[in-house]
Design an enzyme around this catalytic site. Structure first.
Site, PDB file in Angstrom:
ATOM      1  N   VAL A  14      -6.693  10.471   5.141  1.00 55.53           N
ATOM      2  CA  VAL A  14      -6.343  11.766   5.562  1.00 55.53           C
ATOM      3  C   VAL A  14      -6.105  11.761   7.196  1.00 55.53           C
ATOM      4  CG1 VAL A  14      -6.861  14.166   5.879  1.00 55.53           C
ATOM      5  CG2 VAL A  14      -7.249  12.846   3.679  1.00 55.53           C
ATOM      6  N   ALA A  33       0.883  27.247  17.446  1.00 55.37           N
ATOM      7  CA  ALA A  33      -0.202  27.553  18.254  1.00 55.37           C
ATOM      8  C   ALA A  33      -0.182  28.551  19.552  1.00 55.37           C
ATOM      9  CB  ALA A  33      -0.984  26.255  18.291  1.00 55.37           C
ATOM     10  N   LYS A 103     -15.019  18.788   0.997  1.00 56.20           N
ATOM     11  CA  LYS A 103     -15.547  19.651   0.342  1.00 56.20           C
ATOM     12  C   LYS A 103     -16.878  19.552  -0.127  1.00 56.20           C
ATOM     13  CE  LYS A 103     -13.153  16.092  -1.436  1.00 56.20           C
ATOM     14  NZ  LYS A 103     -11.875  15.380  -1.682  1.00 56.20           N
ATOM     15  N   GLU A 127      -9.975  24.380   4.962  1.00 57.66           N
ATOM     16  CA  GLU A 127      -8.812  24.559   4.148  1.00 57.66           C
ATOM     17  C   GLU A 127      -8.629  23.229   3.238  1.00 57.66           C
ATOM     18  OE1 GLU A 127      -6.495  27.521   3.522  1.00 57.66           O
ATOM     19  OE2 GLU A 127      -6.651  26.351   1.770  1.00 57.66           O
ATOM     20  N   GLY A 184      -4.247   6.075  -2.894  1.00 64.46           N
ATOM     21  CA  GLY A 184      -4.961   6.911  -2.193  1.00 64.46           C
ATOM     22  C   GLY A 184      -5.439   8.301  -2.260  1.00 64.46           C
ATOM     23  N   GLU A 187     -11.359   9.488  -4.990  1.00 61.76           N
ATOM     24  CA  GLU A 187     -12.614   9.649  -3.923  1.00 61.76           C
ATOM     25  C   GLU A 187     -12.977   8.181  -3.739  1.00 61.76           C
ATOM     26  OE1 GLU A 187     -13.741  12.550  -2.554  1.00 61.76           O
ATOM     27  OE2 GLU A 187     -12.005  12.988  -3.389  1.00 61.76           O
ATOM     28  N   LYS A 202     -15.208  21.774  -5.179  1.00 55.22           N
ATOM     29  CA  LYS A 202     -13.954  22.520  -4.558  1.00 55.22           C
ATOM     30  C   LYS A 202     -14.098  24.028  -5.556  1.00 55.22           C
ATOM     31  CE  LYS A 202     -10.855  18.790  -4.238  1.00 55.22           C
ATOM     32  NZ  LYS A 202      -9.912  17.768  -4.817  1.00 55.22           N
TER      33      LYS A 202
HETATM   34  N1  HSE Z   1     -10.017  12.808  -5.020  1.00 60.64           N
HETATM   35  C1  HSE Z   1      -9.294  14.049  -4.776  1.00 60.64           C
HETATM   36  C2  HSE Z   1      -8.363  14.464  -5.842  1.00 60.64           C
HETATM   37  C3  HSE Z   1      -8.707  13.943  -3.352  1.00 60.64           C
HETATM   38  O1  HSE Z   1      -8.109  13.498  -6.430  1.00 60.64           O
HETATM   39  O2  HSE Z   1      -8.041  15.667  -5.992  1.00 60.64           O
HETATM   40  C4  HSE Z   1      -8.273  15.501  -3.006  1.00 60.64           C
HETATM   41  O3  HSE Z   1      -9.557  16.083  -2.623  1.00 60.64           O
END
Ligand code: HSE
Length: 433
Positions: A14, A33, A103, A127, A184, A187, A202
């Site tokens: 990210v 902005a 999160k 967000e 990617g 987690e 979440k």
């Molecule tokens: N590991 C999380 C997913 C990444 O697969 O949704 C995004 O939060």
């Protein structure tokens, strides 16, 4: 135009995406902005020699960013609980606004972090932590402000959804998980994805903002997808349902339901069509009815899109020296209601049950009678004569909505019958009414 200085902590998937998009779309973002957003420092515990950072100073000491007096906004993208908490609290103490995609941090330490930020008069924006690139927190906190939100249900883990989607085509679990990691999406610890912990993080945040209650991650129920079999996927499909890994939060007078588990959803519902790494969040408001927010829930630039939206919000505050800000959970802190999370026995759901019955006369009548004694109404029943093996025959039942307590008691009795064999498979089902 004023300059607003941003420091990025963490340059993984990210972080890299945020750096690239901020640079590529600098002019558009500045136009929105009303100020120039300048990346003036980057720190990451891991070197990224593969990335061209231009002349932005880089260090492997992440606290360099929060201690740099020139920085207005700290972007926390390191993930994890404890170091991230220390970093964010240090940034707040130093008077910096914080943008995070973490999160886990918000779900577990959000109450403490928000109180600290309130006291310091800075913003903590998150967000990107919920459903990646989908601006669903903006919708829940601002766009739906006129509604009493009654329930929220979502596919909020891209990795899990990717795995379940590929398993429908008959691919093995481990192979698909490896693919999601390579892309990617997963987690650092992929059990967070497949066991529902990431989704519970979440969901906790969505429920808190949706219902106006404190964050209560420790009370969320989680059940993963590792026990889901291609057999149940196929039979759910025959009943007109698809198995999705859902986070469900429902507000009741006596408390809130907060649960993540595999769920049968009607194949005709839009959410059943959400495949691959895509996420979707359904929100039911009393005024608007059902709305659904759909899009990429993970990935470098998709998540960066949400990170940058938060940076823009914070940069406007810095550039205009504005006091105008949306409360963390969309409600003024003193308006949060002390609603507790209900135990799983008290939740209400429909159920898919698979019972292995011995092929004896009267067995179906016994099963039906146990369900009826517990007040459980049957919606459909399927006896798979063609799948009889060693005198055992699968009986698949879909129930109407009942209390989980009723199902638990009925399952205990079904399992103790001499006409059934082995444990009853139980998967919750949802019709979104
Ligand atoms: N590991 C999380 C997913 C990444 O697969 O949704 C995004 O939060």
């Amino acid at each position: 135009m004023k300059d607003v200085n941003v420091g990025i902590c963490g340059l993984g998937t990210v972080g890299g995406g945020t750096f690239n998009v901020l640079n590529r779309n600098a002019a558009i973002i500045a136009g929105r902005a009303g100020c120039n957003i300048r990346i003036t420092r980057i720190a990451s515990r891991r070197n990224r020699d593969d990335m061209d950072l231009g002349d932005v100073p880089f260090s492997t000491e992440i606290f360099d960013v929060v201690n740099d007096p020139a920085i207005d906004i700290v972007v926390e993208l390191i993930g994890g609980y404890e170091t991230a908490r220390e970093l964010v609290l240090a940034a707040i103490r130093n008077g910096k606004h914080v943008v995070t995609a973490n999160k886990a941090l918000i779900a577990v330490h959000g109450n403490e972090i928000f109180a600290a930020a309130d006291e310091a008069g800075v913003v903590v924006a998150y967000e990107a932590g919920v459903a990646g690139g989908i601006p669903v927190m903006k919708a829940v906190r601002e766009g739906l402000a006129g509604n009493r939100i009654d329930w929220i249900a979502g596919i909020i883990n891209g990795t899990g959804n990717y795995i379940l989607t590929e398993m429908r085509a008959g691919r093995p679990f481990a192979e698909v998980l490896k693919e999601a990691q390579d892309l990617g999406y997963a987690e650092a610890d992929p059990t967070f994805d497949v066991e529902g912990i990431d989704a519970a993080h979440k969901l906790t945040i969505l429920a808190a903002a949706g219902f106006g209650v404190p964050l209560q991650f420790e009370k969320a129920f989680t059940e993963g997808i590792s026990a889901i079999t291609p057999y149940d996927i196929a039979h759910a499909e025959q009943l007109g349902y698809r198995i999705k890994h859902l986070g469900i939060a429902r507000r009741r007078d006596e408390g809130i339901e907060l649960r993540v588990h595999p769920t049968l959803v009607p194949r005709s519902h839009l959410i059943a069509q959400v495949d691959g790494v895509l996420n979707a969040v359904l929100v039911d408001g009393d005024a608007v009815g059902q709305t659904m927010y759909y899009g990429p829930g993970a990935g470098d630039e998709a998540t960066a899109s949400a990170v940058i939206a938060d940076i823009v919000d914070a940069a406007r505050i810095v550039a205009n020296e504005s006091a105008l800000r949306v409360p963390y959970l969309g409600f003024a802190p003193d308006a949060l209601e002390d609603l507790d999370v209900l135990s799983m026995e008290d939740i209400q759901s429909a159920y898919y049950l698979r019972i292995t019955a011995l092929d004896r006369p009267g067995v179906l009548a016994k099963i039906a009678s146990i369900l009826s004694e517990h007040g459980i109404n049957i919606e459909s029943i399927m006896q798979k004569e063609s799948e009889m093996k060693d005198g055992r025959i699968p009986v698949i039942i879909l129930t109407h909505t009942v209390q989980e307590r009723q199902i638990n008691r009925a399952i205990e009795e079904l399992e103790s019958l001499s006409d059934t064999d082995g444990p009853v498979v139980r998967i919750r089902a949802e019709n979104f009414n």
